[in-house]
Design a protein around this motif. Structure first.
Motif, short mmCIF file in Angstrom:
data_model
loop_
_atom_site.label_atom_id
_atom_site.label_comp_id
_atom_site.label_asym_id
_atom_site.label_seq_id
_atom_site.Cartn_x
_atom_site.Cartn_y
_atom_site.Cartn_z
N PHE A 197 0.44 -2.71 1.46
CA PHE A 197 0.16 -2.09 0.17
C PHE A 197 1.47 -1.48 -0.31
O PHE A 197 2.00 -0.57 0.33
CB PHE A 197 -0.93 -1.02 0.29
CG PHE A 197 -1.43 -0.53 -1.04
CD1 PHE A 197 -2.59 -1.03 -1.60
CD2 PHE A 197 -0.74 0.45 -1.75
CE1 PHE A 197 -3.05 -0.58 -2.83
CE2 PHE A 197 -1.19 0.91 -2.98
CZ PHE A 197 -2.36 0.39 -3.52
N ASN A 198 1.99 -1.98 -1.43
CA ASN A 198 3.33 -1.65 -1.88
C ASN A 198 3.29 -0.82 -3.16
O ASN A 198 2.71 -1.25 -4.16
CB ASN A 198 4.09 -2.97 -2.12
CG ASN A 198 5.57 -2.75 -2.31
OD1 ASN A 198 6.01 -1.68 -2.71
ND2 ASN A 198 6.34 -3.78 -2.04
N PHE A 199 3.90 0.39 -3.13
CA PHE A 199 4.14 1.16 -4.34
C PHE A 199 5.50 0.72 -4.89
O PHE A 199 6.52 0.94 -4.25
CB PHE A 199 4.19 2.66 -4.05
CG PHE A 199 2.85 3.29 -3.80
CD1 PHE A 199 2.07 3.73 -4.86
CD2 PHE A 199 2.37 3.45 -2.51
CE1 PHE A 199 0.84 4.34 -4.64
CE2 PHE A 199 1.14 4.04 -2.27
CZ PHE A 199 0.37 4.49 -3.35
N LYS A 237 3.85 -0.34 -10.41
CA LYS A 237 2.67 -1.12 -10.06
C LYS A 237 2.43 -1.05 -8.56
O LYS A 237 3.29 -0.60 -7.79
CB LYS A 237 2.85 -2.58 -10.50
CG LYS A 237 4.06 -3.26 -9.89
CD LYS A 237 4.29 -4.63 -10.51
CE LYS A 237 5.58 -5.25 -9.99
NZ LYS A 237 5.85 -6.54 -10.64
N THR A 238 1.27 -1.48 -8.16
CA THR A 238 0.93 -1.61 -6.74
C THR A 238 0.69 -3.07 -6.42
O THR A 238 0.21 -3.83 -7.26
CB THR A 238 -0.32 -0.79 -6.37
OG1 THR A 238 -1.43 -1.27 -7.14
CG2 THR A 238 -0.10 0.68 -6.64
N LYS A 239 1.06 -3.45 -5.19
CA LYS A 239 0.83 -4.81 -4.72
C LYS A 239 0.07 -4.75 -3.39
O LYS A 239 0.55 -4.14 -2.43
CB LYS A 239 2.15 -5.55 -4.53
CG LYS A 239 2.95 -5.78 -5.79
CD LYS A 239 4.24 -6.53 -5.49
CE LYS A 239 5.06 -6.76 -6.74
NZ LYS A 239 6.33 -7.49 -6.45
N THR A 277 -8.78 0.08 -4.79
CA THR A 277 -8.61 -1.07 -5.67
C THR A 277 -9.93 -1.80 -5.81
O THR A 277 -10.92 -1.49 -5.15
CB THR A 277 -7.57 -2.05 -5.10
OG1 THR A 277 -8.13 -2.69 -3.94
CG2 THR A 277 -6.30 -1.33 -4.70
N PRO A 295 -2.88 5.13 -0.40
CA PRO A 295 -3.07 4.14 -1.48
C PRO A 295 -4.38 4.38 -2.22
O PRO A 295 -5.40 4.72 -1.62
CB PRO A 295 -3.10 2.81 -0.72
CG PRO A 295 -2.38 3.07 0.55
CD PRO A 295 -2.66 4.50 0.90
N LEU A 312 0.37 1.01 -11.59
CA LEU A 312 0.37 2.28 -10.85
C LEU A 312 0.36 3.41 -11.86
O LEU A 312 1.33 3.59 -12.62
CB LEU A 312 1.59 2.36 -9.95
CG LEU A 312 1.77 3.67 -9.17
CD1 LEU A 312 0.56 3.95 -8.28
CD2 LEU A 312 3.04 3.62 -8.33
#
Length: 250
Positions: free
Chosen positions: A120-122, A161-163, A51, A48, A184
């Protein structure tokens, strides 16, 4: 890419017009809708990106990302056992990284303690235009059909996006932390996937038929347009996705 999108839209429209104008052709072309659940994963480890809230992701491990797909289908019969399928599909894919959060205790409905995780999500959403050739192992007279298929799915990335999500707003070190959603960057705008799968369903001669669809797809191009990120982390990866879906033919 716009010309390719226009081509497939015109293809769907052309099949529809022929089916309406020629009653004898109606049995050879079936339109439908489908939806399903994806499980996708990057084929190589992509750390990741840093951020605003956090720069240390060394404790995060790779997990599959669960997501959805949905779209329209058109099936044209070429021979007794061979048919061509085109789809217009929204396909959400990506990857998840998880870190154990021992600073938070989660109690389930039965009173048992559950491990808390920070995620952490892609998240990469595509509009895809799959084209596949199907081979039906059963004659068309059978009430049940079983078909294997293979093909290609060109796609356009329409959202990425990333979460970053912390269980109970606490990071892995027990510090207060805020969830975060960011764009992203460096996702390849166009990609192409190799498809293979199996369909099983109702083949009775009536207007509505239901079927199940089991599919594997693999991106032929890298997911990202760069091989490394600004901070030197690897971005050179493909993506593998398994899907289980259901569909209806009209």
């Amino acid at each position: 890419m716009k010309s390719k999108l226009c081509f497939f839209i015109l293809l769907f429209y052309g099949l529809y017009v022929q089916a309406q104008e020629r009653p004898d052709f109606e049995k050879k072309v079936r339109f439908g809708i489908k939806t399903g659940i994806n499980a996708s994963i990057f084929t190589r480890k992509v750390m990741p990106t840093s951020t605003a809230e956090r720069s240390d992701f060394s404790n995060f491990n790779s997990f599959v990302r669960s997501s959805i797909n949905a779209g329209l289908t058109a099936d044209g019969r070429l021979t007794e056992r061979i048919s061509l399928t085109t789809e217009l599909l929204f396909n959400s894919r990506g990857m998840v990284y998880k870190e154990k959060n021992n600073s938070v205790t989660i109690i389930d409905e039965e009173g048992e303690e559950q491990q808390a995780y920070n995620n952490f999500n892609f998240n990469i959403d595509y509009v895809e235009l799959p084209i596949v050739i199907n081979y039906n192992f059963k004659p068309s007279s059978f009430r049940i059909f079983l078909a294997a298929y293979a093909g290609l799915a060109p796609g356009i990335a329409v959202n990425s996006k990333t979460k970053l999500h912390y269980d109970e707003g606490v990071d892995g070190n027990g510090r207060e932390a805020k969830n975060e959603i960011l764009p992203l960057k460096n996702v390849k705008h166009f990609n192409n996937s190799l498809l293979a799968g199996v369909k099983l369903g109702d083949n009775s001669p009536r207007k509505i038929n239901f079927y199940a669809d089991f599919r594997l797809s693999y991106t032929l191009l890298p997911v990202f347009s760069r091989t490394v990120s600004d901070n030197g982390s690897n971005l050179d990866t493909r993506m593998l996705t398994g899907s289980v879906g259901v569909g209806v033919k009209f």
